[in-house]
Enzyme design. Structure first.
Site, short mmCIF file in Angstrom:
data_model
loop_
_atom_site.label_atom_id
_atom_site.label_comp_id
_atom_site.label_asym_id
_atom_site.label_seq_id
_atom_site.Cartn_x
_atom_site.Cartn_y
_atom_site.Cartn_z
N CYS A 190 2.92 -5.19 6.68
CA CYS A 190 2.59 -4.72 5.34
C CYS A 190 3.83 -4.11 4.68
CB CYS A 190 1.46 -3.69 5.39
SG CYS A 190 -0.15 -4.40 5.85
N HIS B 258 0.82 -1.21 0.00
CA HIS B 258 0.00 0.00 0.00
C HIS B 258 0.85 1.26 0.00
CE1 HIS B 258 0.79 0.88 4.28
NE2 HIS B 258 0.65 -0.43 4.50
#
Length: 250
Positions: A226, A210
């Site tokens: 992440c 992301h």
């Protein structure tokens, strides 16, 4: 005799001139005299010869009522400058420009040579290098700098991109909420959202590739597992890879 008659004739003609035919300077002088809340100050001699008019109340820039409103006055005489003056209150100093932290050159997007065996379109994430590679079909790969999971949150394996979202909402997982009870249960997508401009979801895990509203963390181990990129880079990657693309984390 002729001189006296000429003077009388001129006076009569001047008195008969309607207000609409009088000069702007005459009208403006009458307005200044009629409204005592204007102060006239002469600028220093070293400045261009003009008069600065200061009003004791804040000007309304959208006021367009009549000849002597701010907008009309500025259009009539572009050399006049108006300053908002409030008695007893000095102007606040201009805010300092924000300091922009530069991303090191090695973490900026670039095309590099690639001699591996992965198929074109495969994403390879090298956590130790803090790099993400998108394999091309011509012996090259596009390399992006990334932020990875901090100590205790790193992982490896192979997943597929199962979903893609633009300006995604953020739902902190229960484990994160237990560690950080100050976090909201949901945050709408936008510039302040930690997921940034784009998100690509990896398999059935809670992990994503992301964007980030903290680009200075690229190249660091700071996440909960992440992989974060700058918003510019994640948008570039998002447009290049489809759902179903293979992601290999090493």
């Amino acid at each position: 005799m002729r001189i006296a008659r000429a003077i009388l004739t001129f006076a009569a003609l001047t008195a008969a001139v309607p207000a609409s035919a009088q000069t702007y300077s005459d009208l403006y002088a009458r307005e200044i005299a009629r409204q005592p809340y204007y102060e006239v100050q002469r600028v220093p001699r070293y400045a261009p010869p003009r008069t600065v008019y200061q009003r004791r109340a804040l000007f309304d820039d959208d006021d367009d009522r009549g000849l002597f409103s701010n907008r009309r006055r500025m259009q009539a005489d572009p050399y006049r400058r108006q300053q908002a003056v409030v008695p007893g209150i000095s102007r606040a100093p201009a805010a300092a420009a924000p300091i922009r932290r530069q991303i090191p050159a090695e973490f900026r997007r670039q095309t590099v040579s690639y001699t591996g065996t992965e198929a074109p379109g495969t994403i390879i994430i090298n956590s130790s290098q803090r790099m993400l590679y998108l394999v091309q079909g011509d012996g090259t790969a596009i390399r992006y700098g990334i932020g990875v999971g901090r100590e205790g949150f790193g992982w490896s394996g192979t997943e597929k991109i199962t979903a893609k979202r633009e300006w995604p909402k953020w739902y902190p997982p229960a484990e994160m909420l237990a560690r950080r009870p100050d976090l909201p249960k949901m945050m709408e997508g936008g510039p302040n959202n930690p997921l940034g401009a784009r998100a690509m979801y990896l398999g059935s895990t809670l992990y994503r590739i992301h964007g980030s509203n903290e680009p200075w963390t690229i190249g660091q181990a700071v996440s909960s597992g992440c992989f974060r990129m700058t918003n510019e880079d994640v948008q570039d990657l998002y447009d290049r890879v489809p759902i179903g693309a293979t992601v290999k984390v090493i």
